[in-house]
Write an enzyme that holds these catalytic residues in place. Structure first.
Site, PDB file in Angstrom:
ATOM      1  CG  ASP A  34      -6.004  -3.380  -0.258  1.00 31.85           C
ATOM      2  OD1 ASP A  34      -5.418  -2.911   0.838  1.00 31.85           O
ATOM      3  OD2 ASP A  34      -6.384  -4.748  -0.376  1.00 31.85           O
TER       4      ASP A  34
ATOM      5  CG  ASP B 295      -0.592   1.739   3.409  1.00 32.48           C
ATOM      6  OD1 ASP B 295      -0.069   1.273   4.427  1.00 32.48           O
ATOM      7  OD2 ASP B 295      -1.216   1.195   2.566  1.00 32.48           O
TER       8      ASP B 295
ATOM      9  CG  PHE C 178     -13.044   0.091   4.268  1.00 31.88           C
ATOM     10  CD1 PHE C 178     -12.198  -0.221   3.606  1.00 31.88           C
ATOM     11  CD2 PHE C 178     -13.285  -1.353   5.069  1.00 31.88           C
ATOM     12  CE1 PHE C 178     -11.196  -1.107   3.153  1.00 31.88           C
ATOM     13  CE2 PHE C 178     -12.852  -2.649   4.710  1.00 31.88           C
ATOM     14  CZ  PHE C 178     -11.586  -2.229   3.837  1.00 31.88           C
ATOM     15  CB  VAL C 179      -9.379   5.478   4.286  1.00 28.56           C
ATOM     16  CG1 VAL C 179     -10.346   6.318   4.967  1.00 28.56           C
ATOM     17  CG2 VAL C 179      -8.632   4.626   5.208  1.00 28.56           C
TER      18      VAL C 179
ATOM     19  CE  LYS D 166      -9.164   3.591   9.577  1.00 31.55           C
ATOM     20  NZ  LYS D 166      -9.716   2.156   9.145  1.00 31.55           N
TER      21      LYS D 166
ATOM     22  N   GLY E 174       0.587  -1.435   0.048  1.00 35.21           N
ATOM     23  CA  GLY E 174       0.134   0.173  -0.053  1.00 35.21           C
ATOM     24  C   GLY E 174       0.840   1.240   0.043  1.00 35.21           C
TER      25      GLY E 174
ATOM     26  CG  ASP F  25      -6.134   0.193  11.760  1.00 34.97           C
ATOM     27  OD1 ASP F  25      -6.524   0.835  12.535  1.00 34.97           O
ATOM     28  OD2 ASP F  25      -6.768  -0.356  10.781  1.00 34.97           O
TER      29      ASP F  25
ATOM     30  NE  ARG G  23      -2.898  -2.881  -3.138  1.00 34.70           N
ATOM     31  CZ  ARG G  23      -2.756  -3.033  -1.948  1.00 34.70           C
ATOM     32  NH1 ARG G  23      -2.497  -2.267  -1.078  1.00 34.70           N
ATOM     33  NH2 ARG G  23      -2.889  -4.279  -1.313  1.00 34.70           N
TER      34      ARG G  23
HETATM   35  C1  PRP Z   1      -1.988  -2.635   5.992  1.00 38.27           C
HETATM   36  C2  PRP Z   1      -1.334  -1.234   5.729  1.00 38.27           C
HETATM   37  C3  PRP Z   1      -0.451  -1.331   7.067  1.00 38.27           C
HETATM   38  C4  PRP Z   1      -1.142  -2.201   7.954  1.00 38.27           C
HETATM   39  C5  PRP Z   1      -1.730  -1.190   8.947  1.00 38.27           C
HETATM   40  O1  PRP Z   1      -1.373  -3.507   5.307  1.00 38.27           O
HETATM   41  O2  PRP Z   1      -0.594  -1.212   4.680  1.00 38.27           O
HETATM   42  O3  PRP Z   1       0.972  -1.973   6.731  1.00 38.27           O
HETATM   43  O4  PRP Z   1      -2.158  -2.831   7.242  1.00 38.27           O
HETATM   44  O5  PRP Z   1      -2.322  -1.976   9.946  1.00 38.27           O
HETATM   45  P1  PRP Z   1      -2.040  -1.999  11.421  1.00 38.27           P
HETATM   46  O6  PRP Z   1      -1.584  -0.937  12.195  1.00 38.27           O
HETATM   47  O7  PRP Z   1      -3.462  -2.949  12.073  1.00 38.27           O
HETATM   48  O8  PRP Z   1      -1.010  -3.481  11.538  1.00 38.27           O
HETATM   49  P2  PRP Z   1      -1.968  -4.777   4.761  1.00 38.27           P
HETATM   50  O9  PRP Z   1      -1.477  -5.927   5.661  1.00 38.27           O
HETATM   51  O10 PRP Z   1      -3.649  -4.798   4.281  1.00 38.27           O
HETATM   52  O11 PRP Z   1      -1.287  -4.756   3.285  1.00 38.27           O
HETATM   53  P3  PRP Z   1      -1.081  -4.105   2.063  1.00 38.27           P
HETATM   54  O12 PRP Z   1      -0.292  -2.997   2.270  1.00 38.27           O
HETATM   55  O13 PRP Z   1      -0.555  -4.840   0.968  1.00 38.27           O
HETATM   56  O14 PRP Z   1      -2.479  -3.520   1.640  1.00 38.27           O
END
Ligand code: PRP
Length: 187
Positions: free
Chosen positions: A167, A108, A160-161, A139, A53, A111, A173
């Protein structure tokens, strides 16, 4: 406060609103790059970005940083095949040497903090000279780990952003803005 700017016509069935527009993102990315340049002046940076991401944000950010830098990626996902939600799977390991380097970890969104916690633990074990984190979004409401970003672009509500790298089911994306997905799309 979420924006009420409507998305482009072709996305109106799926995207409820534009939360952060292209112009606002571009301005904030330049500010983050300026902060990083100021703090890392005279250093030789190792930028470590998390797949997938982070790609649009990373590409824009590094073009505004004039310091010498090397770039590497770590692949990490919270939803691997045959794994429970929340379980982290590393899909690509760091290739460049991190020992004694000034490392900037770019993601990115921050959370729950589980991803950044796992990756910072992994990087600290490699004994970098310094380690700072930069996230475009955070967040605060869902944080489960005691971790903060050193450079944070925007705080976003618990919606849900999608877009600008983020994504839903690997889609959206490529949107040039951060939008809020309609609940019926991700329900
Ligand atoms: C998403 C995002 C962060 C992570 C944040 O990754 O890119 O790396 O979740 O969440 P957290 O703080 O709750 O750990 P994802 O695993 O969806 O992979 P992606 O970047 O390939 O979408």
């Amino acid at each position: 406060m979420p924006s009420t700017t409507p998305p482009p016509e072709h996305l109106r069935k799926e995207v409820d609103s534009v939360l952060i527009g292209e112009t606002e993102i571009a301005a904030r990315v330049r500010e983050l790059a300026a902060d990083i340049e100021r703090d890392f002046a005279d250093r030789d940076l190792l930028v470590v970005a998390l797949l997938t991401g982070t790609v649009p944000f990373l590409a824009d950010l590094i073009r505004h940083i004039t310091l010498p830098m090397r770039l590497d990626f770590i692949g990490v996902s919270s939803y691997g095949n045959n794994t429970a939600p929340g379980e982290l799977v590393f899909t690509k390991e760091l290739r460049l040497e991190a020992e004694n380097r000034d490392v900037l970890l770019v993601d990115d969104i921050l959370d729950t903090g589980k991803t950044l916690r796992a990756v910072t633990d992994k990087l600290n074990a490699l004994k970098p000279r310094s380690l700072k984190t930069c996230v475009l979004l955070e967040k605060k409401s869902r944080r489960a780990e005691k971790i903060m970003g050193d450079y944070v672009g925007f705080e976003v509500p618990d919606a849900f952003v999608v877009g600008y790298g983020l994504d839903y089911a690997e889609c959206y994306r490529n949107l040039p803005f951060i939008g809020i997905l309609k609940p019926e799309v991700h329900a």
